[in-house]
Design a protein around this motif. Structure first.
Motif, PDB file in Angstrom:
ATOM      1  N   GLU A  63      15.659   1.110  -8.666  1.00  0.00           N
ATOM      2  CA  GLU A  63      16.031   0.520  -7.375  1.00  0.00           C
ATOM      3  C   GLU A  63      16.315   1.604  -6.347  1.00  0.00           C
ATOM      4  OE1 GLU A  63      19.411  -2.489  -5.486  1.00  0.00           O
ATOM      5  OE2 GLU A  63      19.152  -2.348  -7.666  1.00  0.00           O
ATOM      6  N   MET A  66      13.016   3.208  -5.058  1.00  0.00           N
ATOM      7  CA  MET A  66      12.329   2.399  -4.059  1.00  0.00           C
ATOM      8  C   MET A  66      12.953   2.563  -2.680  1.00  0.00           C
ATOM      9  SD  MET A  66       9.770   1.027  -5.560  1.00  0.00           S
ATOM     10  CE  MET A  66       9.277  -0.130  -4.286  1.00  0.00           C
ATOM     11  N   ARG A 139       6.412   1.887  -6.190  1.00  0.00           N
ATOM     12  CA  ARG A 139       5.238   1.102  -5.845  1.00  0.00           C
ATOM     13  C   ARG A 139       5.194   0.862  -4.332  1.00  0.00           C
ATOM     14  NH1 ARG A 139       4.277   2.883  -9.901  1.00  0.00           N
ATOM     15  NH2 ARG A 139       3.718   1.891 -11.882  1.00  0.00           N
ATOM     16  N   ILE A 140       4.063   1.191  -3.730  1.00  0.00           N
ATOM     17  CA  ILE A 140       3.879   0.977  -2.292  1.00  0.00           C
ATOM     18  C   ILE A 140       3.759  -0.517  -2.038  1.00  0.00           C
ATOM     19  CG2 ILE A 140       2.303   1.340  -0.359  1.00  0.00           C
ATOM     20  CD1 ILE A 140       1.615   4.058  -1.612  1.00  0.00           C
ATOM     21  N   GLY A 141       4.535  -1.021  -1.092  1.00  0.00           N
ATOM     22  CA  GLY A 141       4.556  -2.452  -0.822  1.00  0.00           C
ATOM     23  C   GLY A 141       3.763  -2.863   0.389  1.00  0.00           C
ATOM     24  N   THR A 142       3.060  -1.933   1.008  1.00  0.00           N
ATOM     25  CA  THR A 142       2.287  -2.241   2.210  1.00  0.00           C
ATOM     26  C   THR A 142       0.800  -2.079   1.904  1.00  0.00           C
ATOM     27  OG1 THR A 142       2.620   0.036   2.974  1.00  0.00           O
ATOM     28  CG2 THR A 142       4.170  -1.631   3.763  1.00  0.00           C
ATOM     29  N   VAL A 227       7.298   0.676   2.097  1.00  0.00           N
ATOM     30  CA  VAL A 227       7.854  -0.362   1.231  1.00  0.00           C
ATOM     31  C   VAL A 227       7.891  -1.701   1.958  1.00  0.00           C
ATOM     32  CG1 VAL A 227       9.770  -0.997  -0.279  1.00  0.00           C
ATOM     33  CG2 VAL A 227       9.245   1.416   0.101  1.00  0.00           C
ATOM     34  N   SER A 228       8.851  -1.852   2.847  1.00  0.00           N
ATOM     35  CA  SER A 228       8.993  -3.074   3.648  1.00  0.00           C
ATOM     36  C   SER A 228      10.087  -2.834   4.671  1.00  0.00           C
ATOM     37  CB  SER A 228       9.354  -4.279   2.762  1.00  0.00           C
ATOM     38  OG  SER A 228      10.626  -4.083   2.153  1.00  0.00           O
TER      39      SER A 228
END
Length: 261
Positions: A63, A66, A139-142, A227-228
């Motif tokens: 966590e 990220m 992990r890339i979130g975009t 990420v976001s």
């Protein structure tokens, strides 16, 4: 004393900048340790922060990874701009620029050439951090466009900070003083931002500063692109900071260089 010639076309100045950038980059072929500051140090940061502090700060290393990896990328980009200033200061001490005095070369080319070379190294460093982060579970979130946007934003911001560091290197008497000055400025800026911890966990008086800290703005923009989270506001603010710093420090750095050589 003969000074660097100024009557060269912009195209010639650009070509001279690229030639001097290549002069710096080609040294990597003969001495791979030139990339050490752009490789070992950032990897050490991500490993230590994630596995030593991650559980205590976020409850689990994953966590925290990220949240913190974009901030670590920003922190590393800012700290490695010191290499630009130290390298230029070393070149001045060794008399490298003395050889350029009688040449028809743009005054900005020696400075811009070193900055461009170090920006290329920055690309390697960011890619390495993303690769190591992926192995650790990041992990890339975009998407690809957002990731490329993060690279571009980071390079623009590094360019701006590099001009400030270059000005310091022109005014300081030695590479060691450049490093000291840089750490005195960059350490507080970075560690009072939300690059490593959330602003909400800080004391109230420090939260007010963290929210307007330009490093926080850049970390938020990088986090949103990777990420976001909010993207447009932090990106625009980061670009404004980058343009303002470049406009303020680039002319001063060139003028200081002219006086030094």
């Amino acid at each position: 004393m003969t000074t660097l010639a100024v009557r060269v076309s912009p195209v010639q100045g650009l070509r001279q900048t690229l030639s001097l950038a290549w002069r710096t980059l080609v040294q990597i072929k003969h001495n791979p340790f030139e990339l050490m500051d752009f490789s070992i140090q950032p990897v050490m940061f991500i490993l230590l922060f994630t596995y030593v502090f991650g559980g205590a700060i976020s409850g689990s290393p994953h966590e925290y990874l990220m949240f913190a990896l974009p901030g670590i990328i920003v922190q590393n980009a800012l700290f490695t701009t010191l290499n630009t200033g130290v390298g230029l200061s070393t070149d001045l001490e060794k008399g490298f620029f003395d050889r350029l005095r009688s040449l028809p070369i743009a005054r900005f080319a020696p400075l811009a050439g070193r900055i461009v070379a170090d920006l290329v190294k920055q690309v390697w460093s960011v890619a390495l951090l993303l690769a190591v982060g992926a192995v650790m579970g990041f992990r890339i979130g975009t998407g690809p466009v957002a990731v490329l946007g993060m690279f571009g934003l980071l390079l623009a911001s590094s360019l701006a900070v590099s001009w400030a560091i270059v000005l310091v290197s022109m005014l300081a008497a030695s590479p060691e003083k450049v490093q000291i000055f840089g750490f005195v400025v960059l350490f507080p800026l970075t560690f009072t931002s939300d690059a490593f911890v959330r602003t909400a966990t800080m004391p109230g008086w420090l939260q007010a500063w963290s929210r307007v800290n330009p490093v926080s703005v850049l970390a938020d923009a990088s986090r949103g692109l990777l990420v976001s989270g909010p993207v447009l506001g932090p990106v625009v603010k980061s670009l404004i900071w980058a343009v303002a710093l470049t406009a303020a420090f680039a002319p001063l750095a060139v003028q200081a260089f002219k006086r030094r050589v």
